[in-house]
Scaffold this motif. Sequence first.
Motif, PDB file in Angstrom:
ATOM      1  N   THR A 180       0.853  -1.179   0.000  1.00 13.92           N
ATOM      2  CA  THR A 180       0.000   0.000   0.000  1.00 13.92           C
ATOM      3  C   THR A 180       0.895   1.236   0.000  1.00 13.92           C
ATOM      4  N   LEU A 181       0.608   2.196  -0.853  1.00 11.43           N
ATOM      5  CA  LEU A 181       1.400   3.408  -0.913  1.00 11.43           C
ATOM      6  C   LEU A 181       0.907   4.405   0.130  1.00 11.43           C
ATOM      7  N   TYR A 182       1.882   5.024   0.823  1.00  8.06           N
ATOM      8  CA  TYR A 182       1.503   6.020   1.823  1.00  8.06           C
ATOM      9  C   TYR A 182       2.160   7.354   1.489  1.00  8.06           C
ATOM     10  N   ASN A 183       1.779   8.370   2.261  1.00  4.20           N
ATOM     11  CA  ASN A 183       2.500   9.621   2.104  1.00  4.20           C
ATOM     12  C   ASN A 183       3.849   9.501   2.793  1.00  4.20           C
ATOM     13  N   THR A 184       4.722  10.492   2.621  1.00  2.73           N
ATOM     14  CA  THR A 184       6.093  10.370   3.112  1.00  2.73           C
ATOM     15  C   THR A 184       6.207  10.604   4.611  1.00  2.73           C
ATOM     16  N   ASP A 185       5.200  11.140   5.239  1.00  6.35           N
ATOM     17  CA  ASP A 185       5.295  11.487   6.653  1.00  6.35           C
ATOM     18  C   ASP A 185       4.754  10.411   7.584  1.00  6.35           C
TER      19      ASP A 185
ATOM     20  N   TYR B   6      27.456   6.195  -2.432  1.00  8.44           N
ATOM     21  CA  TYR B   6      26.066   5.930  -2.055  1.00  8.44           C
ATOM     22  C   TYR B   6      25.187   6.020  -3.291  1.00  8.44           C
ATOM     23  N   VAL B   7      24.363   4.985  -3.510  1.00  8.98           N
ATOM     24  CA  VAL B   7      23.399   4.994  -4.620  1.00  8.98           C
ATOM     25  C   VAL B   7      22.070   4.405  -4.146  1.00  8.98           C
ATOM     26  N   SER B   8      21.004   4.783  -4.833  1.00  9.65           N
ATOM     27  CA  SER B   8      19.691   4.168  -4.619  1.00  9.65           C
ATOM     28  C   SER B   8      19.206   3.681  -5.986  1.00  9.65           C
ATOM     29  N   PRO B   9      19.763   2.575  -6.481  1.00  7.74           N
ATOM     30  CA  PRO B   9      19.578   2.164  -7.882  1.00  7.74           C
ATOM     31  C   PRO B   9      18.171   1.737  -8.262  1.00  7.74           C
ATOM     32  N   SER B  10      17.403   1.205  -7.316  1.00  4.16           N
ATOM     33  CA  SER B  10      16.076   0.697  -7.661  1.00  4.16           C
ATOM     34  C   SER B  10      15.004   1.781  -7.679  1.00  4.16           C
TER      35      SER B  10
ATOM     36  N   ASP C 112      21.170   1.816  -1.100  1.00  8.60           N
ATOM     37  CA  ASP C 112      20.002   2.145  -0.270  1.00  8.60           C
ATOM     38  C   ASP C 112      18.754   1.649  -0.996  1.00  8.60           C
ATOM     39  N   ASP C 113      18.130   0.636  -0.437  1.00  9.27           N
ATOM     40  CA  ASP C 113      16.970  -0.005  -1.076  1.00  9.27           C
ATOM     41  C   ASP C 113      15.720   0.297  -0.262  1.00  9.27           C
ATOM     42  N   TYR C 114      15.474   1.581  -0.039  1.00 14.85           N
ATOM     43  CA  TYR C 114      14.502   2.020   0.954  1.00 14.85           C
ATOM     44  C   TYR C 114      13.041   1.722   0.614  1.00 14.85           C
ATOM     45  N   ASP C 115      12.667   1.675  -0.681  1.00 16.42           N
ATOM     46  CA  ASP C 115      11.244   1.463  -0.984  1.00 16.42           C
ATOM     47  C   ASP C 115      11.016   0.737  -2.311  1.00 16.42           C
TER      48      ASP C 115
ATOM     49  N   GLY D 291      18.632  -1.438   4.063  1.00 18.60           N
ATOM     50  CA  GLY D 291      17.184  -1.463   3.873  1.00 18.60           C
ATOM     51  C   GLY D 291      16.455  -1.000   5.122  1.00 18.60           C
ATOM     52  N   SER D 292      15.175  -0.757   4.962  1.00 18.74           N
ATOM     53  CA  SER D 292      14.369  -0.251   6.070  1.00 18.74           C
ATOM     54  C   SER D 292      12.939  -0.750   5.935  1.00 18.74           C
ATOM     55  N   PHE D 293      12.268  -0.877   7.077  1.00 21.51           N
ATOM     56  CA  PHE D 293      10.858  -1.258   7.080  1.00 21.51           C
ATOM     57  C   PHE D 293       9.943  -0.068   7.354  1.00 21.51           C
ATOM     58  N   SER D 294      10.504   1.138   7.310  1.00 21.79           N
ATOM     59  CA  SER D 294       9.705   2.335   7.587  1.00 21.79           C
ATOM     60  C   SER D 294       8.582   2.528   6.577  1.00 21.79           C
TER      61      SER D 294
END
Length: 321
Positions: A107-112, A241-245, A276-279, A305-308
């Motif tokens: 599910t997509l959320y807002n950034t906050d 540092y890269v966020s390739p995805s 950084d594979d954050y989302d 990675g993160s589960f935020s």
Amino acid sequence: MIGFVINFQNSGSPKYIQLYEYIRKEIELGNLKNREKLPSVRMLSKMLSISKVTVENAYSQLLVEGYIESKNKSGYYVMEFEADELGQFKKHLKAIEPQEIQALDATLYNTDGTEENAFNFSEWKKAINLVLEYETKALLSYGEPQGELCLRREIARFVHQSRGGVCKPEQIIIGAGIQYLFGLIATGFKNDFLKVAFEYPGFSKGMVVFEDYGYQMEKIRVEKDGIDVKMLEASGARIVYVSPSHQYPTGSIMSIKKRLQLLDWAAKNHAYIIEDDYDSLLRYEGYPVPALQGLGEGEHVIYVGSFSKLLIPSLRISFMI
């Protein structure tokens, strides 16, 4: 070319994924040559007795990952790869098996924060109660410095299944947020490296962490298909540092050609890539792009990675491999 010979399997994998995997492997093995024209959507649809949407979805995934390109009023063509890049394909061919990578609904959320009905509090409450009933002894200690072993095992499994990552629980460190983990990386490399390179525009909060530790910052421009590798080579930095995805903030995806170039840069310079594979699992359509860490068999890549985004930000569960 004339067409493809493919036997679709009655498995849990959609036909467009099977077609994507087939064409991708043919390119990686060199059976489909540089600049070779692919069959049109209509032709391939008729040839394989599948819908045009299935073909379009397969081609779209190959476009996103940089295996093919689309020319206006001409069609689809295989991208041009150097001989050594094809050699890297064959070397890493078994590193990522796409059928093992599970597409997850998100599910997509807002950034906050998170929408109130997007997080399953009922299941979370059950999990907490289970720990309080059967694992109270573990709650009375400081725990393991790297993070609880059972959590690291599940993260290793999750990264392998969802991102094609290559790791063991022993390689994972859990932390309260990405910036905390960046502090550990900065501390670990402080005596060996003076510079760190960041995509620009990019993750400014991450830059601040390394600057606070006394690193010289090298800002490397982001091109349409990812970081400018030539500019990176000229910078003299040996950490990047890269966020390739899903590059922040441009939203671009690093092409497979540039991923191989970046891995080659790291290998030749005994350098390290912070991925950084954050989302990456949050997508409107298509298949999650496999992680750079898996393509490189875990060498020279520090995967973060993160589960935020997948769970809720307040949990503050991040990890690095």
